[in-house]
Write a protein that holds these residues in place. Sequence first.
Motif, mmCIF file in Angstrom:
data_model
loop_
_atom_site.group_PDB
_atom_site.id
_atom_site.type_symbol
_atom_site.label_atom_id
_atom_site.label_comp_id
_atom_site.label_asym_id
_atom_site.label_seq_id
_atom_site.Cartn_x
_atom_site.Cartn_y
_atom_site.Cartn_z
ATOM 1 N N SER A 172 0.819 -1.210 0.000
ATOM 2 C CA SER A 172 0.000 0.000 0.000
ATOM 3 C C SER A 172 0.854 1.261 0.000
ATOM 4 O O SER A 172 0.837 2.045 0.961
ATOM 5 C CB SER A 172 -0.935 -0.001 1.215
ATOM 6 O OG SER A 172 -1.766 1.126 1.222
ATOM 7 N N LEU A 206 -3.581 -1.423 7.915
ATOM 8 C CA LEU A 206 -4.264 -1.156 6.646
ATOM 9 C C LEU A 206 -5.648 -0.558 6.860
ATOM 10 O O LEU A 206 -6.167 0.148 5.985
ATOM 11 C CB LEU A 206 -4.375 -2.442 5.830
ATOM 12 C CG LEU A 206 -3.144 -2.865 5.042
ATOM 13 C CD1 LEU A 206 -3.341 -4.243 4.436
ATOM 14 C CD2 LEU A 206 -2.835 -1.841 3.938
ATOM 15 N N GLN A 207 -6.252 -0.799 8.000
ATOM 16 C CA GLN A 207 -7.574 -0.267 8.282
ATOM 17 C C GLN A 207 -7.556 1.235 8.544
ATOM 18 O O GLN A 207 -8.606 1.883 8.522
ATOM 19 C CB GLN A 207 -8.174 -0.991 9.494
ATOM 20 C CG GLN A 207 -8.289 -2.498 9.319
ATOM 21 C CD GLN A 207 -8.722 -3.202 10.584
ATOM 22 O OE1 GLN A 207 -9.076 -2.561 11.575
ATOM 23 N NE2 GLN A 207 -8.704 -4.528 10.563
ATOM 24 N N ALA A 224 3.234 -9.171 10.147
ATOM 25 C CA ALA A 224 2.154 -9.338 9.177
ATOM 26 C C ALA A 224 0.805 -9.016 9.803
ATOM 27 O O ALA A 224 -0.057 -8.366 9.175
ATOM 28 C CB ALA A 224 2.157 -10.762 8.626
ATOM 29 N N GLU A 225 0.600 -9.452 11.040
ATOM 30 C CA GLU A 225 -0.657 -9.136 11.741
ATOM 31 C C GLU A 225 -0.778 -7.638 11.969
ATOM 32 O O GLU A 225 -1.861 -7.051 11.798
ATOM 33 C CB GLU A 225 -0.699 -9.880 13.074
ATOM 34 C CG GLU A 225 -1.969 -9.637 13.869
ATOM 35 C CD GLU A 225 -1.984 -10.370 15.198
ATOM 36 O OE1 GLU A 225 -2.900 -10.110 16.004
ATOM 37 O OE2 GLU A 225 -1.066 -11.196 15.430
ATOM 38 N N VAL A 243 1.556 -11.646 4.034
ATOM 39 C CA VAL A 243 0.310 -11.118 4.588
ATOM 40 C C VAL A 243 -0.855 -12.069 4.341
ATOM 41 O O VAL A 243 -1.733 -12.248 5.206
ATOM 42 C CB VAL A 243 0.015 -9.724 3.999
ATOM 43 C CG1 VAL A 243 -1.339 -9.209 4.487
ATOM 44 C CG2 VAL A 243 1.113 -8.750 4.379
ATOM 45 N N ASN A 244 -0.875 -12.688 3.153
ATOM 46 C CA ASN A 244 -1.939 -13.629 2.800
ATOM 47 C C ASN A 244 -1.319 -14.988 2.486
ATOM 48 O O ASN A 244 -1.146 -15.351 1.321
ATOM 49 C CB ASN A 244 -2.734 -13.125 1.583
ATOM 50 C CG ASN A 244 -3.320 -11.749 1.840
ATOM 51 O OD1 ASN A 244 -4.033 -11.540 2.803
ATOM 52 N ND2 ASN A 244 -3.012 -10.802 0.954
ATOM 53 N N ASN A 256 2.853 -10.131 -0.386
ATOM 54 C CA ASN A 256 1.525 -10.757 -0.428
ATOM 55 C C ASN A 256 1.549 -12.167 0.141
ATOM 56 O O ASN A 256 0.593 -12.600 0.789
ATOM 57 C CB ASN A 256 1.010 -10.777 -1.872
ATOM 58 C CG ASN A 256 0.585 -9.411 -2.356
ATOM 59 O OD1 ASN A 256 0.073 -8.610 -1.577
ATOM 60 N ND2 ASN A 256 0.793 -9.131 -3.638
ATOM 61 N N THR A 313 -1.741 -5.873 8.750
ATOM 62 C CA THR A 313 -3.169 -6.045 8.450
ATOM 63 C C THR A 313 -4.019 -5.063 9.250
ATOM 64 O O THR A 313 -4.965 -4.465 8.723
ATOM 65 C CB THR A 313 -3.604 -7.484 8.763
ATOM 66 O OG1 THR A 313 -2.794 -8.395 8.002
ATOM 67 C CG2 THR A 313 -5.063 -7.700 8.396
#
Length: 357
Positions: free
Chosen positions: A182, A288-289, A281-282, A256-257, A253, A285
């Motif tokens: 991002s 990102l919010q 990674a957590e 994270v996924n 990616n 995530t």
Amino acid sequence: TSFFGIINLAVTFLLYVNYVYAEEWELFFFLLSNWFAVSLLCNYVAKRRNSASRAFLRCVMRVRRCVVSSRSGGGLIKQFSALNLRWPPLTLSMPTALMSSLLVSTKPVPIQVKHSILNSLAVHCGYRPSTSTDAHRVVSNGRCALAAAGLTDQLSWACSSDSIAEVILIWHMATVLLERISPPPPTDRVVVDHFTVATTLSRYCAYLVVFQPDLLPDYSENAEDLFQDMKTELKDMLGCYHYYFSRGRKRANAIVNPSPANNNDDDNNNSKKQGSVRKGAELATLLLQLQKDMWKLLAEVWTEIVVYVAPANEVERVMAHSKVLCQGGEFITVLWALTTHTGITRDRHEIVVEHHP
């Protein structure tokens, strides 16, 4: 007799000229040194000098800018990204200095980074107003930035470790993942400035953990163990092929996924402790919010972390700084000198500002 008298006078004169030249040259280098500049600036700020002192300070800084900047291009900062780790077998037997030359890049310190750190120091020393009533008294390893953003309940776990090296690796992993997933739009200059501060300081702090752990307020053995664990965890999450050959966004990616196969492996290893990669990674995530405020928060957290690790009054840390000064110095050493002159010291869990009279 007159001939030998002339010879003695000539030798004495040459020795005197050589002595004066050596003293003047040493004084010239001292006036152009970083230590003198930091001492002069901190003395001026601490004692609120008059206009004559301000004019002298400007004169000295202009001379330094003309002479030193043309020679060195300004301050430099090292950069290292854990996301780019591949570590083929050949590098495992390489000396640390050679590995550093292959994995570490160097760039001039961005002006946004300088402003962010100096503004933070000014706030915590009480020279600038702050939104927090106690912000000028104590600075932590990122907790104060989270509290100011109202995110203590959601994200304080990422700063809960007593090891600053572990905190750095968690936030660094989150930052480099978000850098790939991002990135900010280039048209939004404010967000781009926050992005520059966050990514630059993140990569520098990661460099300190890996290559200069003695400069951190942590045991160097602890930092080395955390880094080894991070490499193992990164390889387990990516798999052998992606660990050595995938790049950039694809690696981010995959972390994270994670794929279903990796999720199944994690379920089969519940006893395995969650490391800095999975925590990072957590954290990415959750960050990102925040959308647009994400990079602002990261810039503030990284600025606070750098200010937190800069002070050092332990013998081991001071010796480590003196050692790197002989090798050309580090960016954190300049901050160490700044915090020393401004009276900022650190206990085990906090920084206390000792205000000058």
